[in-house]
Design a protein around this motif. Structure first.
Motif, PDB file in Angstrom:
ATOM      1  N   ASP A  63       0.795  -1.159   0.025  1.00 49.74           N
ATOM      2  CA  ASP A  63       0.181  -0.012   0.141  1.00 49.74           C
ATOM      3  C   ASP A  63       0.859   1.230  -0.160  1.00 49.74           C
ATOM      4  O   ASP A  63       2.050   1.151   0.055  1.00 49.74           O
TER       5      ASP A  63
ATOM      6  N   THR B 190      -3.321   4.211  11.002  1.00 44.37           N
ATOM      7  CA  THR B 190      -3.788   3.541  11.944  1.00 44.37           C
ATOM      8  C   THR B 190      -3.646   2.146  11.897  1.00 44.37           C
ATOM      9  O   THR B 190      -3.881   1.275  12.782  1.00 44.37           O
TER      10      THR B 190
ATOM     11  N   THR C 204      -6.503  -0.558   7.676  1.00 44.46           N
ATOM     12  CA  THR C 204      -6.574  -0.863   6.275  1.00 44.46           C
ATOM     13  C   THR C 204      -5.827  -2.285   6.113  1.00 44.46           C
ATOM     14  O   THR C 204      -6.404  -3.277   5.499  1.00 44.46           O
TER      15      THR C 204
HETATM   16  O1  PRP Z   1      -3.784   2.776   7.900  1.00 45.45           O
HETATM   17  P1  PRP Z   1      -4.916   3.241   7.887  1.00 45.45           P
HETATM   18  O2  PRP Z   1      -5.192   4.121   8.875  1.00 45.45           O
HETATM   19  O3  PRP Z   1      -5.765   2.265   7.550  1.00 45.45           O
HETATM   20  O4  PRP Z   1      -4.756   4.194   6.337  1.00 45.45           O
HETATM   21  C1  PRP Z   1      -4.118   3.929   5.371  1.00 45.45           C
HETATM   22  C2  PRP Z   1      -5.058   3.740   4.083  1.00 45.45           C
HETATM   23  O5  PRP Z   1      -5.501   4.897   3.942  1.00 45.45           O
HETATM   24  C3  PRP Z   1      -5.541   5.312   2.310  1.00 45.45           C
HETATM   25  O6  PRP Z   1      -6.554   4.831   1.719  1.00 45.45           O
HETATM   26  P2  PRP Z   1      -8.207   5.449   1.508  1.00 45.45           P
HETATM   27  O7  PRP Z   1      -8.968   4.429   2.490  1.00 45.45           O
HETATM   28  O8  PRP Z   1      -8.173   6.892   1.724  1.00 45.45           O
HETATM   29  O9  PRP Z   1      -8.496   5.065   0.190  1.00 45.45           O
HETATM   30  P3  PRP Z   1      -7.899   5.521  -1.260  1.00 45.45           P
HETATM   31  O10 PRP Z   1      -6.816   4.360  -1.524  1.00 45.45           O
HETATM   32  O11 PRP Z   1      -9.137   4.906  -2.090  1.00 45.45           O
HETATM   33  O12 PRP Z   1      -7.587   6.618  -1.359  1.00 45.45           O
HETATM   34  C4  PRP Z   1      -4.154   4.612   2.034  1.00 45.45           C
HETATM   35  O13 PRP Z   1      -4.028   4.441   0.588  1.00 45.45           O
HETATM   36  C5  PRP Z   1      -4.131   3.418   2.740  1.00 45.45           C
HETATM   37  O14 PRP Z   1      -4.869   2.169   2.306  1.00 45.45           O
END
Ligand code: PRP
Ligand code: ADE
Length: 175
Positions: free
Chosen positions: A123, A128, A131
């Motif tokens: 990713d 946090t 995801t």
């Molecule tokens: O560690 P976390 O708190 O989970 O955050 C990280 C996630 O947030 C963002 O995705 P987002 O859900 O914003 O979606 P996108 O990729 O569609 O922009 C990023 O690409 C990661 O996947």
């Protein structure tokens, strides 16, 4: 001397205060992806510590897809799509989770993986860890073995690394 990957990311990563909501310092990696050398170096560096130890790369919708597909292509491995809820057409496993600015759900096809397949999860940002933790659980529920986790930026102080305790994490930069 060649520019370090940390210096490259410092130079190209855009930081947007109070986006998408007040109090969030948003790290925008699109200028890194738009730079030919930046994209190549990031993709190679994400995969390097795991060389020979994974059969497939899982990317999380949407930004994770960009990097995971490039890592899969560069390493001759397969690509798994871990999608936001409600997008996959066949039977899925699902996890709901929280992130820095809201909540979401991720899904994977139940038959996405060969039993025992070694999966590298990729990713752009670890914040946090909501995801990535959801994706790790989905890969394991689908019968895969998590080889490790690779992200470009790890955001300090948000608990992502603790949430992934016991997993091998390659973060190119702590921000
Ligand atoms: O560690 P976390 O708190 O989970 O955050 C990280 C996630 O947030 C963002 O995705 P987002 O859900 O914003 O979606 P996108 O990729 O569609 O922009 C990023 O690409 C990661 O996947
Ligand atoms: N602060 C942040 N910047 C970019 N992507 C994110 N995903 C979760 N938190 C983020």
């Amino acid at each position: 001397m060649p520019e370090s990957i940390e210096a490259l990311l410092d130079r190209l990563c855009a930081v947007i205060p109070d986006y998408p909501e007040p109090g969030i310092s948003f790290k925008d990696l699109t200028p890194v992806f738009a730079d030919g050398e930046g994209l190549r170096r990031v993709v190679d560096a994400l995969a390097a510590p795991f060389e020979g130890r994974f059969d497939a790369v899982a990317g999380m919708e949407a930004r994770g897809f960009l990097l995971a597909s490039a890592v899969a292509y560069a390493t001759g491995t397969g690509l798994l799509t871990v999608r936001k809820g409600g997008k996959l057409p066949r039977e899925v496993f699902r996890r709901d989770y929280e992130l820095e600015y809201g909540s979401a759900s991720l899904e994977i096809h139940q038959d996405a993986l060969k039993p025992g397949a070694r999966v590298l999860l990729v990713d752009d940002v670890l914040a946090t860890g909501g995801t990535m933790d959801a994706a790790v659980q989905l890969v394991e529920q689908a019968g895969g073995a998590v080889a490790g986790v690779a992200v470009v930026l790890e955001l300090d102080g948000l608990g992502g690394r603790a949430k992934l305790a016991g997993r091998e994490i390659n973060a190119l930069q702590l921000a």
